[in-house]
Motif scaffolding. Structure first.
Motif, mmCIF file in Angstrom:
data_model
loop_
_atom_site.group_PDB
_atom_site.id
_atom_site.type_symbol
_atom_site.label_atom_id
_atom_site.label_comp_id
_atom_site.label_asym_id
_atom_site.label_seq_id
_atom_site.Cartn_x
_atom_site.Cartn_y
_atom_site.Cartn_z
ATOM 1 N N ASN A 139 0.832 -1.207 0.000
ATOM 2 C CA ASN A 139 0.000 0.000 0.000
ATOM 3 C C ASN A 139 0.867 1.258 0.000
ATOM 4 N N ASP A 142 2.171 1.723 -3.548
ATOM 5 C CA ASP A 142 1.152 2.277 -4.453
ATOM 6 C C ASP A 142 0.886 3.749 -4.152
ATOM 7 N N ARG A 143 0.793 4.076 -2.858
ATOM 8 C CA ARG A 143 0.542 5.472 -2.492
ATOM 9 C C ARG A 143 1.713 6.362 -2.904
ATOM 10 N N ARG A 146 1.488 6.941 -6.638
ATOM 11 C CA ARG A 146 0.467 7.933 -6.970
ATOM 12 C C ARG A 146 0.929 9.347 -6.635
ATOM 13 N N ASP A 147 1.603 9.480 -5.499
ATOM 14 C CA ASP A 147 2.082 10.814 -5.123
ATOM 15 C C ASP A 147 3.136 11.315 -6.105
#
Length: 285
Positions: A139, A142-143, A146-147
């Motif tokens: 997680n 993935d975060r 995205r950032d």
């Protein structure tokens, strides 16, 4: 019983002996012997009485002799021992479904098995922690992606906000040139030039500015900046997420809520509204 009879015979002999003593010299010895026999007889009688007190018995028959009557002595009756079982009686109405009581050996678990169960629980706990850590790490990956992508996409947001003002000025300059000035209305060579509004230099300037705008907008589109005009064609329906309504008016032939005029075009940066379009909306009702 035979012992008691011997004692009785001894006592009778003692009586006869006492009568037959003739010499005073032997009197003391006979007296001592008689007292010894008497004490022995009394001890046996006392022992029999104690036994008779503990266990009841039938009295023995009286032993009599022709010279002297001996008192009756109660002899204990030999009682055969009776043995009883200490275990509880088995119940005859036990149901077949009742389970037999477990022994203490069955209830006591093996320490090795207890240790194995503890290790199994520890393994399950560690496996659960490992899976949770892996999920949290994924997680986080993935975060972070995205950032990073968001930072890349909107890194030029401030620059694009300052640039769209220049694009608006270029668009306004192109919109001020009337179409009659861009192409000749009469192609007759005999017509004098002063009678024609066509200006070749203005047309060339307009074409150059238009090409500049097209290249500029293509370059901005490569970086995610796009311009949109909701009044093109039949006009889009009003969308509060993309449009900003400045006025409403009646327009024949168009339905309510449709955009019929654009005062200022809008811009999108990678799908995000950088500036909403200012439009006029139809309201016939």
């Amino acid at each position: 019983m035979a012992e008691l009879r011997r004692c009785s015979d001894d006592a009778l002999n003692f009586e006869g002996l006492k009568l037959s003593i003739q010499y005073p010299r032997k009197l003391c010895r006979a007296t001592n012997f008689a007292m010894m026999i008497q004490r022995s007889f009394l001890r046996q009688v006392q022992a029999v009485k104690q036994i008779s007190r503990l266990q009841p018995s039938r009295t023995a028959s009286i032993i009599q002799s022709p010279s002297r009557r001996i008192p009756s002595i109660a002899f204990p009756q030999r009682i055969s021992p009776r043995y009883y079982s200490a275990a509880p009686e088995a119940s005859t109405d036990q149901s077949p479904s009742s389970e037999p009581p477990q022994s203490e050996a069955d209830e006591e678990q093996d320490p090795i098995e207890l240790e194995l169960e503890a290790k199994d629980r520890e393994i399950i706990d560690l496996k659960d922690r490992c899976l949770r850590s892996i999920a949290d790490f994924r997680n986080l990956q993935d975060r972070t992606k995205r950032d990073i992508q968001s930072a890349r996409d909107f890194a030029i947001q401030k620059f694009a906000s300052d640039l769209i003002e220049s694009v608006d000025n270029l668009d306004r300059a192109l919109s001020t040139v009337p179409p009659s000035k861009l192409q000749p209305q009469n192609s007759d060579p005999d017509t004098p030039a002063q009678d024609n509004d066509y200006n070749k230099d203005l047309s060339n300037l307009y074409d150059g500015l238009k090409m500049t705008e097209t290249i500029l907008m293509g370059t901005l589109k490569k970086h995610g900046l796009e311009r949109f005009d909701p009044s093109e064609g039949e006009g889009e329906m009003f969308n509060p997420n993309l449009h900003e309504a400045t006025f409403q008016t009646k327009v024949e032939g168009k339905e309510d809520g449709r955009v019929f005029m654009t005062q200022q075009k809008g811009f999108l940066l990678n799908g995000r509204v950088l500036r909403a379009a200012k439009v006029g909306i139809v309201k016939n009702s």
